[in-house]
Scaffold this motif. Structure first.
Motif, PDB file in Angstrom:
ATOM      1  N   VAL A   1       0.224  -1.247   0.309  1.00 22.09           N
ATOM      2  CA  VAL A   1       0.017   0.046  -0.307  1.00 22.09           C
ATOM      3  C   VAL A   1       0.851   1.403  -0.045  1.00 22.09           C
ATOM      4  O   VAL A   1       1.688   1.086   0.719  1.00 22.09           O
ATOM      5  N   LEU A   2       0.558   1.988  -0.758  1.00 16.82           N
ATOM      6  CA  LEU A   2       1.824   3.560  -1.087  1.00 16.82           C
ATOM      7  C   LEU A   2       0.765   4.537  -0.425  1.00 16.82           C
ATOM      8  O   LEU A   2      -1.141   4.721  -1.125  1.00 16.82           O
TER       9      LEU A   2
ATOM     10  N   ALA B   1      -4.668   6.774  -0.267  1.00 16.74           N
ATOM     11  CA  ALA B   1      -4.056   5.243  -1.038  1.00 16.74           C
ATOM     12  C   ALA B   1      -3.913   4.443  -1.927  1.00 16.74           C
ATOM     13  O   ALA B   1      -5.155   4.660  -2.600  1.00 16.74           O
ATOM     14  N   THR B   2      -3.170   4.243  -2.441  1.00 16.03           N
ATOM     15  CA  THR B   2      -2.883   3.060  -3.788  1.00 16.03           C
ATOM     16  C   THR B   2      -2.859   1.586  -3.159  1.00 16.03           C
ATOM     17  O   THR B   2      -1.544   1.572  -2.454  1.00 16.03           O
ATOM     18  N   ILE B   3      -2.883   0.614  -3.470  1.00 15.53           N
ATOM     19  CA  ILE B   3      -2.965  -1.102  -3.665  1.00 15.53           C
ATOM     20  C   ILE B   3      -1.961  -1.342  -4.758  1.00 15.53           C
ATOM     21  O   ILE B   3      -3.158  -1.362  -5.731  1.00 15.53           O
TER      22      ILE B   3
ATOM     23  N   ASN C   1      -7.626   2.128  -5.721  1.00 18.14           N
ATOM     24  CA  ASN C   1      -6.736   3.633  -5.162  1.00 18.14           C
ATOM     25  C   ASN C   1      -8.126   3.520  -4.233  1.00 18.14           C
ATOM     26  O   ASN C   1      -9.237   2.726  -4.175  1.00 18.14           O
ATOM     27  N   LEU C   2      -7.899   3.933  -2.626  1.00 20.84           N
ATOM     28  CA  LEU C   2      -8.160   4.277  -1.558  1.00 20.84           C
ATOM     29  C   LEU C   2      -8.395   5.595  -1.056  1.00 20.84           C
ATOM     30  O   LEU C   2      -7.316   6.068  -1.122  1.00 20.84           O
ATOM     31  N   ILE C   3      -9.972   6.039  -1.204  1.00 24.88           N
ATOM     32  CA  ILE C   3     -10.283   7.231  -0.894  1.00 24.88           C
ATOM     33  C   ILE C   3     -11.511   7.518   0.599  1.00 24.88           C
ATOM     34  O   ILE C   3     -12.375   6.608   0.763  1.00 24.88           O
ATOM     35  N   SER C   4     -10.654   7.596   1.765  1.00 26.52           N
ATOM     36  CA  SER C   4     -11.522   7.578   3.535  1.00 26.52           C
ATOM     37  C   SER C   4     -12.168   9.723   2.729  1.00 26.52           C
ATOM     38  O   SER C   4     -10.480  10.108   3.347  1.00 26.52           O
TER      39      SER C   4
ATOM     40  N   LYS D   1      -8.297  12.123  -9.837  1.00 31.40           N
ATOM     41  CA  LYS D   1      -7.201  11.759 -10.387  1.00 31.40           C
ATOM     42  C   LYS D   1      -6.048  10.453  -9.996  1.00 31.40           C
ATOM     43  O   LYS D   1      -5.559   9.570  -9.638  1.00 31.40           O
ATOM     44  N   CYS D   2      -7.932   9.655  -9.125  1.00 30.67           N
ATOM     45  CA  CYS D   2      -6.893   8.352  -9.067  1.00 30.67           C
ATOM     46  C   CYS D   2      -8.108   7.060  -9.859  1.00 30.67           C
ATOM     47  O   CYS D   2      -7.097   6.062 -10.161  1.00 30.67           O
TER      48      CYS D   2
END
Length: 186
Positions: A74-75, A88-90, A99-102, A124-125
């Motif tokens: 995970v970045l 974050a990016t998995i 990509n994850l957005i919280s 962007k993701c």
């Protein structure tokens, strides 16, 4: 999440019991920039920048991503993480990244502003993005008894961005031993 150490403890217990790989948090309980009870290895935490609590000395963070599984690559997307949003990016090897957005939509901040930020981050993701959030809006589409103006704005965003809503008509809160809401899940 309720902003308490108990909520963090409940999350950790639930994550270990259910074997969760990660969690998207909103309003996490943090002290000195760390999510209490989750700050030790092997967990990794990506946390949004904080703002000073009015009349207090504590820093409030709107969103975080906790990675429980140390085998995940995970970045932290520090280039995209901003106030009330953690990104974050998995990395999935040969497959396309996820990509994850919280996201935490502050109650007193205009929903339109929060949606503009979310739209910018999602663009962007890319299309392989999972968004988890506390949007502080009501809509019958996600189980509320009625839809308010904020809910209408979010519904429009969901439709325009062609998002898939996962939590339809299901309870998203867990109660602690004293009957208070501490966790939400889908």
């Amino acid at each position: 999440m309720a902003r308490t150490a108990t909520a963090n403890n409940d999350l950790l217990e639930y994550a270990q019991k259910e074997g969760l790989d990660l969690a998207l948090l909103q309003e996490p309980y943090a002290r000195y920039g760390r999510i209490t009870g989750l700050e030790t290895a092997p967990f990794r935490i990506i946390i949004s920048p904080g703002t000073k609590q009015e009349g207090g000395h504590n820093i409030l963070h709107g969103a975080a991503i906790v990675i429980f599984n140390p085998a995940l690559t995970v970045l932290a997307r520090n280039d995209l993480t901003c106030e009330n949003f953690a990104v974050a990016t998995i990395k999935l090897g040969d497959e396309e990244d996820i990509n994850l957005i919280s996201a935490y939509f502050k109650f007193r901040k205009p929903t339109s502003e929060m949606l503009e930020t979310l739209q910018r981050l999602k663009q962007k993701c890319g299309h392989r993005t999972i968004i988890g959030g506390d949007i502080n809006a009501f809509s019958t589409r996600w189980g509320s008894k009625k839809t308010n103006n904020k809910g209408k704005l979010v519904e429009e965003f969901i439709d325009n961005e062609q998002l898939v809503l996962i939590n339809k008509d299901n309870h998203t809160r867990f109660l602690d031993r004293e009957g208070r809401t501490t966790l939400t899940s889908h």
